[in-house]
Scaffold this active site. Structure first.
Site, short mmCIF file in Angstrom:
data_model
loop_
_atom_site.label_atom_id
_atom_site.label_comp_id
_atom_site.label_asym_id
_atom_site.label_seq_id
_atom_site.Cartn_x
_atom_site.Cartn_y
_atom_site.Cartn_z
N GLY A 525 -6.38 2.94 26.28
CA GLY A 525 -6.70 3.50 24.99
C GLY A 525 -6.11 2.73 23.83
O GLY A 525 -6.11 3.21 22.69
N SER A 566 4.61 -3.94 24.88
CA SER A 566 3.82 -4.36 23.72
C SER A 566 3.38 -5.82 23.85
O SER A 566 3.35 -6.57 22.87
CB SER A 566 4.63 -4.16 22.42
OG SER A 566 5.00 -2.82 22.27
N ARG A 567 3.00 -6.22 25.06
CA ARG A 567 2.76 -7.62 25.35
C ARG A 567 1.29 -8.02 25.44
O ARG A 567 0.98 -9.22 25.45
CB ARG A 567 3.42 -7.98 26.69
CG ARG A 567 2.71 -7.40 27.93
CD ARG A 567 3.40 -7.76 29.23
NE ARG A 567 3.42 -9.17 29.51
CZ ARG A 567 2.42 -9.83 30.10
NH1 ARG A 567 1.31 -9.19 30.43
NH2 ARG A 567 2.52 -11.10 30.34
N THR A 569 -1.65 -8.06 23.66
CA THR A 569 -2.29 -8.95 22.68
C THR A 569 -1.60 -10.31 22.66
O THR A 569 -2.25 -11.35 22.60
CB THR A 569 -2.25 -8.31 21.28
OG1 THR A 569 -3.01 -7.11 21.31
CG2 THR A 569 -2.81 -9.25 20.24
N ALA A 754 -0.65 -13.30 15.90
CA ALA A 754 -0.47 -11.89 16.23
C ALA A 754 0.81 -11.63 17.01
O ALA A 754 1.28 -12.47 17.79
CB ALA A 754 -1.66 -11.38 17.02
N LYS A 755 1.36 -10.45 16.81
CA LYS A 755 2.41 -9.91 17.67
C LYS A 755 1.88 -8.63 18.30
O LYS A 755 0.72 -8.27 18.11
CB LYS A 755 3.67 -9.60 16.85
CG LYS A 755 4.24 -10.73 16.02
CD LYS A 755 5.50 -10.25 15.29
CE LYS A 755 5.99 -11.22 14.25
NZ LYS A 755 7.22 -10.74 13.56
N GLY A 756 2.72 -7.91 19.02
CA GLY A 756 2.32 -6.63 19.59
C GLY A 756 2.51 -5.51 18.59
O GLY A 756 3.10 -5.69 17.53
N GLY A 758 2.04 -1.90 20.17
CA GLY A 758 1.82 -0.68 20.94
C GLY A 758 2.95 0.32 20.85
O GLY A 758 2.72 1.52 20.72
N GLU A 759 4.19 -0.13 20.95
CA GLU A 759 5.33 0.79 21.00
C GLU A 759 5.98 1.09 19.65
O GLU A 759 6.50 2.19 19.44
CB GLU A 759 6.38 0.24 21.96
CG GLU A 759 5.91 0.18 23.40
CD GLU A 759 6.92 -0.51 24.29
OE1 GLU A 759 7.78 0.20 24.84
OE2 GLU A 759 6.86 -1.74 24.42
#
Length: 808
Positions: A525, A566-567, A569, A754-756, A758-759
Site C-alpha cells: 500500500g 524505508s528502503r 524507492t 530520492a530518499k525514502g 515510508g516510516e
C-alpha cells in the site's frame, strides 16, 4: 512537477489502482484452489504453561477433519531463526532455537499450541473446540523490571536472568560522563513506551500447497519474500529450490510482515495432507499471535548542554520488553539509539540496552523501529533544555542540526541534509513565531530578570512548572487550554551498514517499445509500483504507462532483500534505474546504426529517439525495438538490463513536526486540531504518494500518542485489547487539519535524488504532541499513550486546578 524531469515528480495514477478499485486485486486470503482445506489454530489461554498432552481423538473422529497438528508432531522440523543471521553489524545476533510451528512450552497468552485442518471453516472451528489439552500452568512475569528481579520466573534457558540480548550503542564517541559533569545544564527524564498493534487492514493469511513436482507453493504476505523462502526452507528442511513464494497484494504491513505469520502452519498442513491449505487469522489472533511494536518499560536519558544551547552529551539506558520469544525486537533498541543519538551534532554519546523476555505476545518491528521511542524521550528533553536556557525550541534545533558532510547516525557520511529548511518552512507556514512568541518572550524576560538561564528554569526534571514559565498566566484561564509544540527527527533510507542491502531489477524492452520491469518490492500500500515505474520511465525517456510491473513470484524475480527500513524507492529504485540505463545503452547503440548517427548524439524523450544535434532526425522507441527483435542475419537483439545494487551508504530523511493541541483540563482529553509536517525526503518521485505516506503516518502516530493502549491483565496475563472495540485506532473524525510540506531537494545518492519516506511520517508525532501539551498546561507526560487518565493524574500531581464548565 520539477522542470528537471519528464516523469519523476508527476502525480501519476498508481498502476495497481484499477485492480484495487474494481476488486480484481487478490490478497492472500482471496486465493482459492479446488479442494482447499481450512486451518485453525488453538492458542494457549495462559501466559506461561507446559502442554503435557493433547487428546485429539474427538477432533479426529469429527467428519471433515483431515489433519491435526500438536507439539508431538513437529519433531522432524526446525525451530525459527527469524532471518537474522549473516547481518553486518549484528553478526552475533542469534535467535534462540525455541519457537516452533506449534509450541509445547507456551510462553504467552495466545501462543500456538495446536492446529487443525478441515474441509470447511465451521468444521475446523468445531474440531478446535474438541481438542483436549492438559496444561501445567507456570509462574509468569509480564514486565521487564519484574523479569530481572531475583527469583523471577525464567522463560528461557538461553536467556539467563531473562536478558535475551544486551546492546551497547554501536557508535559511541567521547567521554559522556565527563561531558555531563562539565555541562552548564543537564536535563534528564525517565520514560515508558507501550506496545502498539500494527492494525493492518488484512489479518495474517496464507495459502500453501504442494504441486505434482513436490514443490511447496506459498501465497504469502511477507514483505521480505526471498528471505521468507529461506526461512521456510530452514524450518521444514527443504531445499530453497523446492519452495516458491508468491506475494499477491498485501493489505498493510508497517513491519509486521517482516516476520512469518500464518505461513508455517499452512505449509506444515500442506506437507502433511498434500492438499491446498488456507489459514486466515481472526482480528483477535492478530493482536495476540503476531509481533507488534517493541515496548520499553523504562528509558533513562540524560542530555548535557552549554549555556548557548549547544548539545554536548547524550547518555541512554533502555529496558525493553520482548515478549515470550526473541525475534527482531531487540533491534528496536540498537536502531533507536543509533538514529536518535546520532540525529544532532553531539561529541559525546553513550548508551546501552537490555532486552528482556516476558510472558507477553512477541515484540518486533513496526514503523519507526525504535526511532519513535527514542525521539519521544530526547525531543521532550530538547524542549525542556530550550525553556531552561531561554531559547526558542526551533532555534535550539537549528543550532544543533547536522549539515551535509557531517557523520550521519549510522557512522556513514551525511550525503544531504535539509533539516534547516524543514524547520524554517514549517515554522513559517505554521505561524510558530506568532503562536509561541508570547511564551518565548516571557521565558526570555524571566531569564533576564533572574540573571541566568538556570534562574528561569526553576526546578529540575519532574518538578512542577515554575513561575514565569509557560505554565503561568501566559496560557490564560479556561477549561480548554491550547498549546503548540514541535520536534524534529531523522530516519534511515535503508539499513546500511547494519543490515544486508541487496536489490535487483530486470528491465526488458518489448517489440512495441513497451517495457517489462521485473522487481520484487512488497505491495503493502506504499505506492511503490508507481515510484519504480516513474524512475524507470525517467531513465528510459518513455511514459510511465508504457511500463508493466512483473513481480510477486520468487521463481520469476531476482533476489530482493525486500521492503523495510524505508528502503524500497532508494534501493530497489536504484537497481531499476541502473538496469534501465543498461537497456537504454543497448537501444541507443542499435538506433545509432539505424539512423547513421553518432551514439553520443542520441537520446530518448517522450518515447522518441532523437539526434540532439538535429532534433528533427529520429524515430520511435518502438521502431528501434521492432527492428532489433526481428532483424535477420545474426544480429537480432532484445534490449534488456539486469543490475544488482547494494547501497553502501545511507541518506537520512529529515523532518520537522508542528502540533496544535487543545487540552480539556476537566476531562483530560487531548485533541489535535492542526498538525504540520515538513519533510526532506529528497526528490519526491510522486508528491501524491509522499503526502499519502505522511498523512498515514500522522494517523498512526496519533494513535500511538493518544489512544492505542495495549492492555494485559496483570493478574492473569490475558490480553484485554484484542479488537477495535477495546483498542482505539484514530478514525477519520479524529484526524486534524493537516498540512504537508515537501522540501523537494535532491540527494546525490538516491535515484534522481530520492530518499525514502515510508516510516518518518509517524516518528515525530508523539513528541510534538507531548511538547504541545506541556505548552498548554505545563506538565510533562513521560508515558504513552497520553490518555485522559494520565493527563488528569499529571495535572493533579502538579497542583493544577481545572476551571469549571462555565469557563470553557
Amino acid at each position: 512537477m520539477s522542470e528537471r524531469f519528464s516523469v519523476v515528480g508527476t502525480r501519476i495514477a498508481q498502476p495497481d489502482a484499477p485492480a484495487k478499485a474494481t476488486g480484481e486485486a487478490k490478497f492472500a486470503g482471496d486465493i482459492q484452489m479446488p479442494g482447499t482445506l481450512v486451518a485453525k489454530v488453538l492458542r494457549s489461554p495462559y501466559p506461561h504453561a507446559l502442554v503435557k498432552g493433547v487428546d485429539t481423538s474427538a477432533a479426529c473422529a469429527l467428519p471433515g477433519v483431515i489433519a491435526v497438528l500438536t507439539p508431538d508432531d513437529i519433531g522432524e522440523w526446525n525451530t525459527f531463526d527469524r532471518g537474522m543471521k549473516d547481518q553486518p553489524l549484528v553478526s552475533g545476533y542469534r535467535v534462540p532455537p525455541e519457537e516452533g510451528v506449534v509450541n509445547r512450552h507456551a510462553r504467552h497468552y495466545g501462543d500456538a499450541v495446536a492446529a487443525v485442518a478441515a474441509v470447511d471453516e465451521h468444521t475446523a472451528e468445531e474440531a478446535l473446540a474438541l481438542l483436549q489439552v492438559e496444561y501445567e500452568q507456570l509462574p509468569f512475569v509480564l514486565d521487564a523490571e519484574s523479569a530481572l528481579q531475583p527469583g523471577a520466573p525464567q522463560i528461557s534457558a538461553e536467556a539467563p536472568g531473562n536478558i535475551a540480548k544486551h546492546f551497547d550503542y554501536l557508535f559511541p564517541e567521547g567521554d559522556v560522563d565527563a561531558a555531563l559533569a562539565e555541562a552548564d545544564l543537564v536535563v534528564e527524564g525517565t520514560f515508558k513506551l507501550p506496545k502498539q498493534e500494527h492494525c493492518t487492514q488484512e489479518t495474517a493469511a496464507c495459502l500453501a500447497y504442494v504441486d505434482a513436482a513436490g514443490r511447496v507453493n506459498v501465497w504469502s504476505q511477507s514483505q521480505l519474500a526471498h528471505l521468507a523462502r529461506r526461512e521456510l526452507a530452514h524450518i521444514f528442511k527443504i531445499p530453497v529450490r523446492k519452495i516458491r513464494v508468491l506475494t499477491p497484494f498485501i493489505g498493510g504491513s508497517f513491519g509486521q510482515r517482516g516476520a512469518l505469520g500464518a505461513e508455517p502452519i499452512a505449509v506444515a498442513f500442506a506437507l502433511r495432507t498434500r492438499r491446498p491449505v488456507k489459514l486466515v487469522f481472526s482480528r483477535e489472533e492478530n493482536f495476540i499471535g503476531l509481533e507488534s511494536r517493541t515496548g520499553f518499560d523504562k528509558i533513562d536519558v540524560q542530555m548535557g548542554f552549554k549555556r548557548d544551547g549547544t548539545l554536548t552529551a547524550i547518555k541512554t539506558d533502555m529496558l525493553g520488553r520482548l515478549g515470550g520469544y526473541m525475534g527482531c525486537g531487540p533491534m528496536a533498541s540498537a536502531i533507536g539509539m543509533g538514529l536518535v543519538m546520532g540525529h544532532y551534532r553531539c561529541p559525546n554519546r553513550a548508551g546501552k540496552a537490555d532486552m528482556v523476555l516476558t510472558n507477553t505476545p512477541m515484540a518486533g518491528a513496526m514503523r519507526g523501529f525504535g526511532n519513535e521511542v527514542m525521539s519521544f524521550c530526547t525531543e521532550q528533553l530538547m524542549d525542556e533544555a530550550a525553556e531552561r536556557l531561554a531559547l526558542d525550541p526551533v532555534d535550539i534545533r537549528h543550532k544543533n542540526a547536522k549539515q551535509t558532510g557531517d557523520i550521519a547516525a549510522f557512522g556513514l557520511n551525511l550525503e544531504s541534509s535539509y533539516l534547516d529548511d524543514c524547520l524554517r518552512l514549517g515554522a513559517e507556514r505554521f505561524g510558530w513565531q506568532k503562536k509561541r512568541g508570547a511564551r518565548n518572550d516571557a521565558a526570555h524576560g524571566a531569564a533576564t530578570a533572574g540573571g541566568s538561564a538556570e534562574a528561569a528554569a526553576g526546578p529540575g526534571p519532574g518538578g512542577p512548572p515554575s513561575a514565569g514559565t509557560a505554565a503561568g498566566s501566559v496560557r490564560g484561564p479556561g477549561r480548554i487550554r491550547r498549546g503548540y509544540g514541535m520536534c524534529t527527527m531523522s530516519h534511515c533510507t535503508g539499513a546500511a551498514p547494519l543490515y544486508l542491502e541487496h536489490s535487483n531489477a530486470l528491465v526488458k524492452f518489448n517489440e512495441d517499445g513497451s517495457v517489462d520491469l521485473t522487481v520484487h518490492p512488497a505491495p503493502v500500500g506504499s505506492s511503490i509500483w508507481g515510484a519504480l515505474t516513474q524512475i524507470t520511465a525517467e531513465e528510459l525517456g518513455i511514459r510511465a504507462e508504457d511500463i508493466n510491473i512483473v513481480t510477486g513470484d520468487t521463481d520469476v524475480t531476482l533476489f530482493e532483500y525486500g521492503s523495510d527500513a524505508s528502503r524500497s524507492t532508494y534501493a530497489i529504485g536504484g537497481a531499476a534505474m541502473r538496469a534501465a540505463a543498461q537497456a537504454k545503452e543497448q537501444l541507443l547503440a542499435h538506433a545509432a546504426e539505424m539512423l547513421g548517427a553518432e551514439l553520443d548524439c542520441l537520446d530518448i524523450k517522450d518515447g522518441r529517439v532523437y539526434n540532439t544535434m538535429k532534433p528533427e532526425v529520429g524515430c520511435s522507441v518502438g521502431e528501434v525495438c521492432y527492428d532489433a527483435i526481428y532483424t535477420f542475419g545474426g544480429d537480432a537483439q532484445n534490449f534488456s538490463g539486469k543490475q544488482s545494487f547494494e547501497p553502501v551508504w545511507n541518506s537520512p530523511i529529515y523532518g520537522a513536526y508542528f502540533a496544535e493541541v487543545e487540552v480539556d483540563t476537566l476531562t483530560g482529553r487531548v485533541r489535535v486540531p492542526r498538525f504540520l509536517v515538513a519533510m526532506d525526503c529528497g526528490t519526491a518521485i510522486n508528491p501524491t504518494a509522499v503526502e499519502g505516506q505522511l498523512e498515514g503516518g500522522l494517523q498512526q502516530g496519533l494513535g500511538y500518542a493518544l489512544t492505542e493502549n495495549y492492555q494485559i491483565d496483570p493478574k492473569t496475563g490475558v490480553v484485554q485489547t484484542t479488537n477495535y472495540d477495546s483498542y482505539k485506532v484514530p478514525g477519520t473524525l479524529d484526524m486534524p487539519q493537516s498540512e504537508i510540506i515537501i522540501v523537494d531537494k535532491p540527494d546525490p545518492k538516491g535515484p534522481f535524488g530520492a530518499k525514502g519516506v515510508g516510516e518518518p511520517g509517524m516518528v515525530g508525532i508523539a513528541p510534538a504532541i507531548a511538547n504541545a501539551v506541556y505548552d498548554a498546561v505545563g506538565v510533562r507526560l513521560r508515558e504513552l499513550p497520553m490518555t485522559p487518565e494520565r493527563v488528569l493524574a499529571a495535572l493533579e500531581e502538579a497542583g493544577f486546578a481545572p476551571a469549571d464548565d462555565a469557563s470553557c
